[in-house]
Write a protein that holds these residues in place. Structure first.
Motif, PDB file in Angstrom:
ATOM      1  N   ARG A  97      30.712  39.218  50.557  1.00  0.00           N
ATOM      2  CA  ARG A  97      31.386  39.038  49.276  1.00  0.00           C
ATOM      3  C   ARG A  97      32.889  39.261  49.376  1.00  0.00           C
ATOM      4  O   ARG A  97      33.635  38.853  48.499  1.00  0.00           O
TER       5      ARG A  97
ATOM      6  N   SER B 158      30.065  40.189  42.234  1.00  0.00           N
ATOM      7  CA  SER B 158      30.662  38.851  42.328  1.00  0.00           C
ATOM      8  C   SER B 158      29.659  37.831  42.858  1.00  0.00           C
ATOM      9  O   SER B 158      29.794  36.639  42.623  1.00  0.00           O
TER      10      SER B 158
ATOM     11  N   LYS C 290      35.673  33.361  48.495  1.00  0.00           N
ATOM     12  CA  LYS C 290      35.417  32.264  47.567  1.00  0.00           C
ATOM     13  C   LYS C 290      34.194  31.505  48.026  1.00  0.00           C
ATOM     14  O   LYS C 290      34.091  31.065  49.171  1.00  0.00           O
ATOM     15  N   ARG C 291      33.247  31.360  47.125  1.00  0.00           N
ATOM     16  CA  ARG C 291      32.006  30.660  47.454  1.00  0.00           C
ATOM     17  C   ARG C 291      32.081  29.201  47.019  1.00  0.00           C
ATOM     18  O   ARG C 291      32.650  28.858  45.991  1.00  0.00           O
ATOM     19  N   GLU C 292      31.496  28.366  47.838  1.00  0.00           N
ATOM     20  CA  GLU C 292      31.414  26.942  47.495  1.00  0.00           C
ATOM     21  C   GLU C 292      30.049  26.671  46.860  1.00  0.00           C
ATOM     22  O   GLU C 292      29.005  26.948  47.441  1.00  0.00           O
TER      23      GLU C 292
ATOM     24  N   GLN D 184      39.837  41.209  49.914  1.00  0.00           N
ATOM     25  CA  GLN D 184      39.944  39.867  49.307  1.00  0.00           C
ATOM     26  C   GLN D 184      38.542  39.370  49.041  1.00  0.00           C
ATOM     27  O   GLN D 184      37.691  39.392  49.941  1.00  0.00           O
TER      28      GLN D 184
END
Length: 230
Positions: free
Chosen positions: A166, A108, A227-229, A224
């Motif tokens: 991750r 991911s 979520k990457r920005e 979970q």
């Protein structure tokens, strides 16, 4: 987290204790009940909690199934020595499916935590090579199978470490420590079988194994993706 899984934890704790009692007192009849229940209970908990949605959960579940098969085969080694090799193959497949599950998290964002990945690779390489060299003289015809198995379980632990940054922290920690306990359990089993048997080896092997599968299962449930920005 303990409250969240209270009922399951109580059931698993009972199985854990009974398995150790059966191991210590060599109660074969009790072992035939408790040993399969270790992973069966985890499979039920995992399936109910995750509904087996997504490739990660399906792969982890499949790994647990092969773990159950391996448990049964190793439990019956006294009937046929070949069951040890078959059990080894079952656990090899268990680790391969764990690797495939953990790889999904790594892929991911493969560019993250490169320093941590290098450390994990170095530590696993040093341990696996050193341990194999240490026990190889007692392996006989099992040299190649044990070498392959050592490589695969080391890779499993590496992939567990590669999940850092991750996934959420609790899932990362649970699965990483689960992988470490798995490595301890399998290393103890190999030492006890191929180098030198020692008192209470069965207790140590089973305790670390049960902890390993429990931590990996709960870590999979809690997983979970972060979520990457951009």
């Amino acid at each position: 987290m303990l409250k969240k899984y209270l009922k399951f934890n109580l059931i698993f704790a009972l199985i854990f204790i009974l398995q150790l009692v059966a191991e210590y007192y060599e109660l074969s009849a009790l072992k035939y009940i408790t040993k399969p229940l270790i992973v069966i209970s985890l499979l039920i908990m995992f399936a109910i909690s995750t509904k087996l949605k997504g490739r990660f959960h399906k792969r982890l579940f499949t790994g647990l199934v092969f773990g159950l098969i391996g448990d049964v085969l190793l439990m019956l080694v006294w009937k046929n020595e070949a069951f040890f090799t078959y059990g080894l193959i079952a656990f090899l497949l268990c680790h391969i499916f764990y690797i495939r599950a953990f790889y999904l998290d790594f892929s991911s964002a493969p560019q993250l935590d490169k320093k941590g990945a290098r450390i994990a690779i170095a530590l696993c390489a040093v341990f696996s090579i050193s341990f194999y060299v240490y026990i190889r003289h007692g392996l006989g015809a099992m040299k190649l199978p044990v070498m392959v198995y050592t490589f695969v379980i080391s890779l499993m632990m590496m992939m567990a470490a590669f999940r850092n940054m991750r996934v959420n922290k609790i899932s990362f920690n649970l699965i990483l420590f689960g992988a470490i306990f798995f490595l301890i359990s399998d290393s103890t089993l190999a030492y006890n079988k191929f180098v030198k048997g020692f008192d209470l080896a069965g207790l140590l092997i089973m305790a670390t194994y049960m902890i390993a599968q429990y931590l990996i299962t709960i870590g999979g449930i809690e997983r979970q993706l972060v979520k990457r920005e951009d």
